[in-house]
Design a protein around this motif. Structure first.
Motif, PDB file in Angstrom:
ATOM      1  N   SER A  13       0.751  -1.257   0.203  1.00 47.75           N
ATOM      2  CA  SER A  13       0.038   0.223   0.071  1.00 47.75           C
ATOM      3  C   SER A  13       0.885   1.267   0.091  1.00 47.75           C
ATOM      4  O   SER A  13       0.933   2.089   1.097  1.00 47.75           O
ATOM      5  N   ILE A  14       1.440   1.747  -1.173  1.00 46.01           N
ATOM      6  CA  ILE A  14       2.038   2.903  -1.223  1.00 46.01           C
ATOM      7  C   ILE A  14       2.041   3.556  -2.677  1.00 46.01           C
ATOM      8  O   ILE A  14       1.533   2.958  -3.601  1.00 46.01           O
ATOM      9  N   ILE A  15       2.244   4.878  -2.698  1.00 38.47           N
ATOM     10  CA  ILE A  15       2.189   5.836  -3.833  1.00 38.47           C
ATOM     11  C   ILE A  15       3.618   6.079  -3.944  1.00 38.47           C
ATOM     12  O   ILE A  15       4.333   6.723  -3.079  1.00 38.47           O
ATOM     13  N   ILE A  16       4.269   5.947  -5.394  1.00 44.13           N
ATOM     14  CA  ILE A  16       5.594   6.502  -5.515  1.00 44.13           C
ATOM     15  C   ILE A  16       5.325   7.731  -6.405  1.00 44.13           C
ATOM     16  O   ILE A  16       4.662   7.405  -7.273  1.00 44.13           O
ATOM     17  N   ASP A  17       6.265   8.726  -6.039  1.00 47.73           N
ATOM     18  CA  ASP A  17       6.223  10.028  -6.421  1.00 47.73           C
ATOM     19  C   ASP A  17       7.803  10.266  -6.775  1.00 47.73           C
ATOM     20  O   ASP A  17       8.368  11.082  -5.874  1.00 47.73           O
ATOM     21  N   GLY A  18       8.404  10.067  -7.995  1.00 47.72           N
ATOM     22  CA  GLY A  18       9.827  10.526  -8.140  1.00 47.72           C
ATOM     23  C   GLY A  18      10.632   9.720  -7.226  1.00 47.72           C
ATOM     24  O   GLY A  18      10.719   8.735  -7.026  1.00 47.72           O
ATOM     25  N   SER A  19      11.361  10.544  -6.436  1.00 44.28           N
ATOM     26  CA  SER A  19      12.314  10.049  -5.436  1.00 44.28           C
ATOM     27  C   SER A  19      11.589   9.962  -4.063  1.00 44.28           C
ATOM     28  O   SER A  19      12.323   9.488  -3.271  1.00 44.28           O
ATOM     29  N   LEU A  20      10.385  10.146  -3.920  1.00 45.96           N
ATOM     30  CA  LEU A  20       9.888  10.092  -2.765  1.00 45.96           C
ATOM     31  C   LEU A  20       8.538   9.130  -2.630  1.00 45.96           C
ATOM     32  O   LEU A  20       7.996   8.798  -3.799  1.00 45.96           O
ATOM     33  N   THR A  21       8.181   8.229  -1.612  1.00 45.29           N
ATOM     34  CA  THR A  21       6.981   7.577  -1.645  1.00 45.29           C
ATOM     35  C   THR A  21       6.009   8.221  -0.438  1.00 45.29           C
ATOM     36  O   THR A  21       6.355   8.520   0.516  1.00 45.29           O
ATOM     37  N   PHE A  22       4.686   8.061  -0.964  1.00 44.71           N
ATOM     38  CA  PHE A  22       3.883   8.747  -0.212  1.00 44.71           C
ATOM     39  C   PHE A  22       2.780   7.817   0.178  1.00 44.71           C
ATOM     40  O   PHE A  22       2.348   6.905  -0.306  1.00 44.71           O
ATOM     41  N   LEU A  23       2.221   7.905   1.571  1.00 46.25           N
ATOM     42  CA  LEU A  23       1.298   7.244   2.040  1.00 46.25           C
ATOM     43  C   LEU A  23       0.037   8.283   2.628  1.00 46.25           C
ATOM     44  O   LEU A  23       0.482   9.451   3.346  1.00 46.25           O
ATOM     45  N   LEU A 304       8.967   0.364   5.454  1.00 46.59           N
ATOM     46  CA  LEU A 304       8.210  -0.624   5.446  1.00 46.59           C
ATOM     47  C   LEU A 304       8.837  -1.821   5.870  1.00 46.59           C
ATOM     48  O   LEU A 304       7.990  -2.627   6.598  1.00 46.59           O
ATOM     49  N   HIS A 305      10.029  -2.301   6.224  1.00 48.35           N
ATOM     50  CA  HIS A 305      10.491  -3.374   6.561  1.00 48.35           C
ATOM     51  C   HIS A 305      11.152  -3.210   8.017  1.00 48.35           C
ATOM     52  O   HIS A 305      11.762  -4.195   8.642  1.00 48.35           O
ATOM     53  N   SER A 306      10.959  -1.963   8.477  1.00 50.88           N
ATOM     54  CA  SER A 306      11.547  -1.634   9.806  1.00 50.88           C
ATOM     55  C   SER A 306      10.708  -0.892  11.142  1.00 50.88           C
ATOM     56  O   SER A 306      10.837  -0.792  12.157  1.00 50.88           O
ATOM     57  N   ASP A 307       9.724  -0.066  10.475  1.00 48.55           N
ATOM     58  CA  ASP A 307       9.175   0.846  11.170  1.00 48.55           C
ATOM     59  C   ASP A 307       7.699   0.530  11.231  1.00 48.55           C
ATOM     60  O   ASP A 307       6.747   0.388  10.078  1.00 48.55           O
ATOM     61  N   PRO A 308       7.236   0.117  12.531  1.00 53.09           N
ATOM     62  CA  PRO A 308       5.673  -0.584  12.686  1.00 53.09           C
ATOM     63  C   PRO A 308       4.598   0.669  12.378  1.00 53.09           C
ATOM     64  O   PRO A 308       3.639  -0.111  11.954  1.00 53.09           O
ATOM     65  N   THR A 309       4.616   1.736  12.483  1.00 51.20           N
ATOM     66  CA  THR A 309       3.763   2.841  12.209  1.00 51.20           C
ATOM     67  C   THR A 309       3.604   2.995  10.666  1.00 51.20           C
ATOM     68  O   THR A 309       2.531   2.883  10.146  1.00 51.20           O
ATOM     69  N   PHE A 310       4.869   2.786  10.008  1.00 51.15           N
ATOM     70  CA  PHE A 310       4.684   3.190   8.601  1.00 51.15           C
ATOM     71  C   PHE A 310       3.933   1.890   7.986  1.00 51.15           C
ATOM     72  O   PHE A 310       3.441   1.756   7.219  1.00 51.15           O
ATOM     73  N   ALA A 311       4.580   0.437   8.604  1.00 50.57           N
ATOM     74  CA  ALA A 311       3.811  -0.647   8.020  1.00 50.57           C
ATOM     75  C   ALA A 311       2.369  -0.745   8.139  1.00 50.57           C
ATOM     76  O   ALA A 311       1.646  -1.207   7.461  1.00 50.57           O
ATOM     77  N   LYS A 312       1.754  -0.174   9.283  1.00 49.83           N
ATOM     78  CA  LYS A 312       0.484  -0.251   9.835  1.00 49.83           C
ATOM     79  C   LYS A 312      -0.183   0.653   8.499  1.00 49.83           C
ATOM     80  O   LYS A 312      -1.169   0.373   8.065  1.00 49.83           O
ATOM     81  N   PHE A 316      -0.112  -3.459   6.636  1.00 45.08           N
ATOM     82  CA  PHE A 316       0.366  -4.721   7.166  1.00 45.08           C
ATOM     83  C   PHE A 316       0.291  -4.389   8.750  1.00 45.08           C
ATOM     84  O   PHE A 316       0.352  -3.256   9.318  1.00 45.08           O
ATOM     85  N   SER A 317       0.177  -5.503   9.514  1.00 44.87           N
ATOM     86  CA  SER A 317       0.016  -5.540  10.867  1.00 44.87           C
ATOM     87  C   SER A 317       1.406  -5.210  11.425  1.00 44.87           C
ATOM     88  O   SER A 317       1.333  -4.879  12.746  1.00 44.87           O
ATOM     89  N   ARG A 318       2.441  -5.658  10.856  1.00 50.88           N
ATOM     90  CA  ARG A 318       3.720  -5.022  11.255  1.00 50.88           C
ATOM     91  C   ARG A 318       4.833  -5.178  10.008  1.00 50.88           C
ATOM     92  O   ARG A 318       4.301  -5.441   8.919  1.00 50.88           O
ATOM     93  N   PRO A 319       5.914  -4.718  10.323  1.00 48.96           N
ATOM     94  CA  PRO A 319       6.891  -4.551   9.036  1.00 48.96           C
ATOM     95  C   PRO A 319       7.096  -5.889   8.564  1.00 48.96           C
ATOM     96  O   PRO A 319       7.132  -7.110   8.996  1.00 48.96           O
ATOM     97  N   ILE A 320       7.145  -5.791   6.995  1.00 49.32           N
ATOM     98  CA  ILE A 320       7.366  -7.249   6.437  1.00 49.32           C
ATOM     99  C   ILE A 320       8.541  -7.287   5.519  1.00 49.32           C
ATOM    100  O   ILE A 320       9.521  -6.501   5.658  1.00 49.32           O
ATOM    101  N   LEU A 321       8.806  -8.604   5.461  1.00 49.45           N
ATOM    102  CA  LEU A 321      10.226  -9.071   4.958  1.00 49.45           C
ATOM    103  C   LEU A 321      10.594  -8.350   3.538  1.00 49.45           C
ATOM    104  O   LEU A 321       9.684  -8.432   2.799  1.00 49.45           O
ATOM    105  N   HIS A 322      11.713  -8.042   3.172  1.00 47.97           N
ATOM    106  CA  HIS A 322      11.985  -7.642   1.757  1.00 47.97           C
ATOM    107  C   HIS A 322      11.724  -8.775   0.705  1.00 47.97           C
ATOM    108  O   HIS A 322      12.391  -9.873   1.058  1.00 47.97           O
ATOM    109  N   GLY A 323      11.233  -8.552  -0.378  1.00 45.54           N
ATOM    110  CA  GLY A 323      11.106  -9.437  -1.498  1.00 45.54           C
ATOM    111  C   GLY A 323      12.212 -10.226  -1.883  1.00 45.54           C
ATOM    112  O   GLY A 323      12.287 -11.443  -1.996  1.00 45.54           O
TER     113      GLY A 323
END
Length: 391
Positions: A13-23, A304-312, A316-323
């Motif tokens: 669940s993210i939006i990518i815009d240039g060199s930044l990612t927005f939620l 997304l892989h380390s920040d619980p707040t960002f992952a939620k 996601f219920s918690r940070p996910i593993l890198h693909g």
């Protein structure tokens, strides 16, 4: 030769815009972070086998230019967009801003890049994808982190090559003949060819080019290739081919004869069906709760892989593993069970994700030998869901 193909599944669940990612939050606030993530991969490996495989920004923000990370590993890797985050009106506006000129794009010359790594990076990556996690003196895997004659003699896992292409194709910058909204970009596939075992340290010269462009109506499919040469000898070590889906950038050719261009062998990847019979071999490997925190040290600092707040916020219920970490686990399983610990048997890899993995979950890789190929799929044991499959 034996072929191995994997698929996994992931929706992010993210939006990518240039060199930044927005939620975007429910109150219209937008959180911005400088990172990109992997959305989907399908992996195919060819091996030579034995006879027996936060900053807040208003929603009506004006984007400002910002410094580009100098490290290849911190540059663009890949991304995904969740449809709930973009309204129909906003997506239509993004699509209107997208334009593709095949002639200009195909003639564009990307600047040559450099990627440098050392034995420390190699060993850290191996630990990040689970090597020696359950047995510190594993006979098959200790060679990736230790050698009695010194660290410079350690071996390199083949999936380490996936890191080389990061930042080589700067889609966050202006490219002649290619105008699209980065928020509608999806990294769909990555193919790797290995021409010799990778050295434990090297400085690589990366040469990138566009090798494929396809008009799919509402989307354009862009295929870029990065060839990696040893700076000292000039020897070609490996090649990465990245397939990127640009939603809203299609329709640049006649619908009766849609534009399609490829400049690589068409038979490099063949379709695979997962057998219904019992697998020839099953390898079970539990990831560690801290797996993503360790893997991120190889250069992917996506929160997304380390920040619980960002992952939620991302759903996601918690940070996910890198693909790419999951991919590394899967390839390790195949090397251990099918290649008898010999990673030099792996000749090429094609990866696609279909489902996320949470750190701490158990990965089960099932393998079938079918003629000259090994077919396999990897599941999350706790949820009984396939995350990678193929041959």
């Amino acid at each position: 030769m034996r072929h191995i193909k994997k698929r996994s599944q992931a929706a992010l669940s993210i939006i990518i815009d240039g060199s930044l990612t927005f939620l975007t939050l429910t109150d219209g606030t937008v959180l911005a972070h400088r990172f990109f993530i992997i959305r989907s991969h399908q992996m195919t490996i060819t091996i030579q086998c034995p006879q027996e495989s936060s900053q807040k920004i208003q929603s009506n923000r004006t984007l400002l230019s910002s410094p580009t990370p100098s490290s290849p590993s911190s540059s663009f890797s890949n991304g995904s967009i969740h449809p709930r985050q973009i309204s129909a009106e906003a997506e239509a506006a993004m699509e209107d801003s997208s334009r593709v000129d095949p002639q200009l794009l195909l003639s564009h010359k990307f600047p040559e890049g450099t990627y440098t790594y050392t034995e420390r990076d190699v060993a850290l990556y191996a630990l990040g994808v689970g090597a020696c996690a359950h047995d510190a003196v594993d006979a098959d895997e200790l060679k990736y982190v230790h050698h009695e004659s010194g660290l410079r003699f350690i071996q390199v896992l083949p999936t380490f090559a996936a890191l080389f292409s990061l930042g080589a194709v700067p889609l966050d910058k202006d490219i002649p003949g290619l105008r699209f909204d980065p928020r509608l970009l999806l990294h769909g596939q990555q193919y790797i060819e290995l021409y010799r075992p990778l050295p434990s340290r090297a400085t690589l010269k990366n040469k990138a080019s566009v090798v494929g462009l396809h008009d799919k109506g509402k989307a354009a499919v862009l295929e870029t290739e990065v060839r990696c040469f040893d700076e000292g000898s000039g020897e070609l070590l490996c090649m990465n081919r990245i397939t990127t889906y640009l939603r809203g950038a299609g329709g640049f050719s006649e619908s009766s004869k849609p534009y399609s261009y490829s400049n690589y062998p068409p038979n490099q990847v063949s379709a695979i069906r997962i057998p219904k019979e019992q697998p020839f071999s099953v390898f079970e490997d539990q990831t560690q709760p801290s797996q993503a925190l360790l893997y991120r040290l190889s250069g992917d600092y996506n929160p997304l892989h380390s920040d619980p707040t960002f992952a939620k916020v991302a759903g996601f219920s918690r940070p996910i593993l890198h693909g790419l970490c999951t991919l590394g686990f899967a390839v390790r399983a195949i090397i251990k069970r099918i290649c008898r610990g010999d990673s030099s048997m792996v000749k090429n890899i094609l990866g696609r994700f279909l489902l996320h993995v949470y750190p701490g979950e158990t990965l089960m890789t099932e393998m079938w030998i079918e003629g000259s190929r090994v077919i396999y799929q990897t599941k999350v044991k706790e949820r009984n869901r396939a995350v990678l499959s193929g041959a």
